[in-house]
Design a protein around this motif. Structure first.
Motif, PDB file in Angstrom:
ATOM      1  N   VAL A  50     -22.662  -3.063 -18.237  1.00 13.08           N
ATOM      2  CA  VAL A  50     -22.211  -3.916 -17.129  1.00 13.08           C
ATOM      3  C   VAL A  50     -23.215  -5.056 -16.869  1.00 13.08           C
ATOM      4  O   VAL A  50     -22.825  -6.189 -16.540  1.00 13.08           O
ATOM      5  CB  VAL A  50     -21.941  -3.060 -15.859  1.00 13.08           C
ATOM      6  N   SER A 211     -19.478  -9.017  -9.838  1.00 15.22           N
ATOM      7  CA  SER A 211     -19.325  -7.631 -10.246  1.00 15.22           C
ATOM      8  C   SER A 211     -17.962  -7.081  -9.801  1.00 15.22           C
ATOM      9  O   SER A 211     -17.269  -6.388 -10.545  1.00 15.22           O
ATOM     10  CB  SER A 211     -20.470  -6.828  -9.627  1.00 15.22           C
ATOM     11  N   GLU A 212     -17.591  -7.441  -8.586  1.00 11.62           N
ATOM     12  CA  GLU A 212     -16.303  -6.999  -8.053  1.00 11.62           C
ATOM     13  C   GLU A 212     -15.152  -7.595  -8.880  1.00 11.62           C
ATOM     14  O   GLU A 212     -14.166  -6.922  -9.204  1.00 11.62           O
ATOM     15  CB  GLU A 212     -16.218  -7.422  -6.568  1.00 11.62           C
ATOM     16  N   ARG A 215     -14.880  -5.748 -12.148  1.00  5.52           N
ATOM     17  CA  ARG A 215     -14.285  -4.426 -11.909  1.00  5.52           C
ATOM     18  C   ARG A 215     -12.778  -4.545 -11.675  1.00  5.52           C
ATOM     19  O   ARG A 215     -11.976  -3.849 -12.266  1.00  5.52           O
ATOM     20  CB  ARG A 215     -14.967  -3.775 -10.700  1.00  5.52           C
ATOM     21  N   ARG A 216     -12.419  -5.496 -10.784  1.00  2.00           N
ATOM     22  CA  ARG A 216     -11.001  -5.680 -10.445  1.00  2.00           C
ATOM     23  C   ARG A 216     -10.156  -6.033 -11.669  1.00  2.00           C
ATOM     24  O   ARG A 216      -9.013  -5.631 -11.783  1.00  2.00           O
ATOM     25  CB  ARG A 216     -10.915  -6.823  -9.426  1.00  2.00           C
TER      26      ARG A 216
END
Ligand code: FAD
Ligand code: SF4
Length: 523
Positions: A50, A211-212, A215-216
């Motif tokens: 990540v 990061s969100e 992820r989404r």
């Protein structure tokens, strides 16, 4: 395409081409639009850490912003832009049509995959196409192959001397500074127990929004991150700070402890500059010049062995690996000299093993997207080779887990230097060892479930029996006609020792290794 992005020329900038010093940017041409894109093609071709995904996108966003601040026109496609087709050629097609551009330009990619893709794309275009050099490396792609034309071996040491002479780095006239080309023998120190290296310089970026988004969008990643405190440099000025930190605090002991392993100290005296270098935030020559200058201005504090040890990694190994890549790809990716075919033990993805050296290296890699060279080569790489893991599986792991992993430098190190799957194009012999070497270079063994001195018992260090099993099972290959010339002179001593053991000991070692191989996941 918004009207304001109409242009005469589109220039593609890949995620590892963030070189503000590139001649493209020396003047602002308002007929030119620079294109950067976050695409699933790139997040999904390997299973990445990540921090690697965030690091690349974070640095690309910063770079786009800096180009804009300098007055350049930039089109940046985010991962969730509704126009984003998630593939570079498909995006380029609609962008070129919409912009009305007459020319398309890109910089030479460093990867075969992208090189082939962009070549094929450009061949299909009805526009003028320019392929610019990336203005980063000290050698051309095919130069190493030319240098060694007609020779059986590509010797790194010879190449390195040529590079020293060409760059003038660490040279006094036409002689190597300090009277020798290589000070490697001085660089094998083991820090005392409890020795603490200066703490690594960590940046503190809030990438929680990015990061969100990742992820989404369902990008599959490995490893962990605290995205509110992202630690890697994202632009040139931060990369320069990391270089200064290295020169001021780490270089004085870099060479001395270059091969050391210390529990919990994931960076030791290493520079952590590979990510910034591979994205081209830094120029390899400027990094080496900073190190040489530090040595020349204070040779008492920074010995020549430290400066030479570092510079060799960059103008030697780094350039050499790039030359090997372009000389031997794509076939290099198929090589499996030993015919190894095991799966990677499951704990390579978790660090959940009782082997202290491997646990520390793998957990550190999952937490930091980084391990230093000796962890990569002599801990995780060494074990995978002794265990006979398929080089494809080893490659996939290294390509995914490290923030600096780009194929040209990952595969040559993994398949070549570490796994000897190339039969000795890169390495002069397989980098394998028993537990004794790891004990000599570090301090993991005392805290380990296994006994480094035991070879056969229940708690014997798994490296020990596997080391002999590796040599015995691969003997015909290592002695055979396909092996690198001179290999037996370098490893003949190992077979001499093996042959001198009594038959019962040899059998016990091979049986122990067989049992270990059947229980790899339980170590
Ligand atoms: P330092 O120890 O501070 O060295 C300084 C610089 O020298 C590095 O930043 C790097 O640019 C260069 N360098 C050092 N050793 C090598 C080498 N063997 N090949 C090329 N350049 C070198 N390096 C990568 O950049 N990307 C990878 O994906 C990668 N995968 C590797 C896989 C394996 C199995 C092994 C054994 C090595 C790999 N390396 C890779 C090489 C090396 O381990 C890393 O460059 C280094 O650990 C990065 O950390 P650093 O910047 O702190 O290096
Ligand atoms: Fe690693 Fe073996 Fe030492 Fe344990 S005993 S830390 S497995 S080398």
């Amino acid at each position: 395409m918004p009207e304001e992005l109409k242009a005469r020329e589109l220039r593609l900038v890949l995620g590892d081409q963030l070189n503000v010093g590139h001649p493209w940017y020396s003047q602002c041409d308002h007929q030119v639009v620079y294109v950067l894109m976050e695409v699933r093609q790139e997040t999904d071709y390997a299973w990445h850490h990540v921090q690697k995904v965030l690091g690349f996108f974070g640095a690309m966003r910063r770079f786009a912003q800096q180009l804009r601040e300098k007055g350049h026109r930039v089109l940046y496609l985010t991962l969730d832009d509704p126009r984003n087709t998630q593939e570079i050629p498909r995006n380029l097609r609609w962008l070129l049509e919409g912009s009305g551009a007459e020319r398309f330009a890109y910089q030479l990619p460093d990867e075969h995959r992208l090189d082939d893709q962009l070549k094929a794309f450009a061949e299909d275009l009805d526009l003028a196409v320019e392929v610019a050099d990336s203005a980063h490396f000290l050698t051309e792609r095919t130069e190493l192959a030319r240098l060694f034309q007609g020779k059986k071996q590509y010797l790194m040491e010879r190449f390195y001397r040529t590079m020293r002479e060409r760059t003038g780095l660490l040279m006094d006239g036409d002689r190597p500074a300090g009277g020798r080309w290589n000070f490697d023998k001085e660089n094998r120190g083991r820090p005392s127990k409890g020795h603490l290296a200066p703490p690594p310089l960590l940046f503190d970026h809030d990438l929680s929004g990015l990061s969100e988004l990742v992820r989404r969008q369902g990008v599959k990643t490995m490893g962990t991150v605290d995205a509110r405190h992202f630690p890697w440099p994202l632009d040139r000025s931060e990369a320069l700070q990391l270089l200064d930190h290295f020169v001021d605090h780490l270089l004085p002991d870099f060479g001395r402890y270059q091969d050391a392993l210390m529990p919990g100290q994931w960076a030791l005296y290493h520079s952590r500059l590979s990510f910034a270098l591979n994205l081209k935030l830094l120029d390899p020559l400027e990094v080496c010049r900073a190190v040489e200058e530090a040595w020349r201005s204070d040779p008492e504090r920074i010995g020549i062995a430290q400066a030479e040890g570092f510079i060799r990694q960059i103008i030697g190994w780094r350039e050499y690996m790039r030359g090997i890549y372009w000389a031997h790809m794509p076939g290099f990716a198929e090589r499996n000299f030993f015919g190894h075919d095991r799966e990677l033990p499951a704990w390579y993805w978790t660090g959940d093993t009782r082997m202290a050296c491997l646990r520390d290296a793998i957990r550190g890699s999952l937490e930091n997207a980084y391990a230093h060279h000796i962890q990569r080569l002599m801990v995780t790489g060494n074990f995978a080779l002794l265990a006979g893991v398929h080089p494809d599986a080893v490659d996939a792991w290294y390509l995914g887990i490290y923030i600096d992993a780009i194929e040209w430098v990952e595969i040559t190190n993994t398949r070549g230097m570490s796994q000897f799957a190339d039969g000795g194009i890169v390495g002069t012999k397989p980098y394998v060892s028993s537990g004794a070497y790891l004990d000599r270079m570090g301090h993991h063994c005392k805290g380990c479930h296994y006994d480094v001195k035991d070879r056969i018992g229940e708690r014997a260090c798994p490296f020990n029996a596997l080391y002999w099993h590796f040599h015995e099972r691969n003997r015909s290959r290592l002695e055979g006609p396909d092996a690198r010339p001179g290999l037996m002179t370098r490893i003949g001593r190992v077979y001499h020792t093996w042959d001198a053991m009594d038959a019962d000991t040899r059998e016990a070692l091979l049986n122990k290794a067989e049992r270990t191989l059947q229980q790899l996941n339980d170590l």
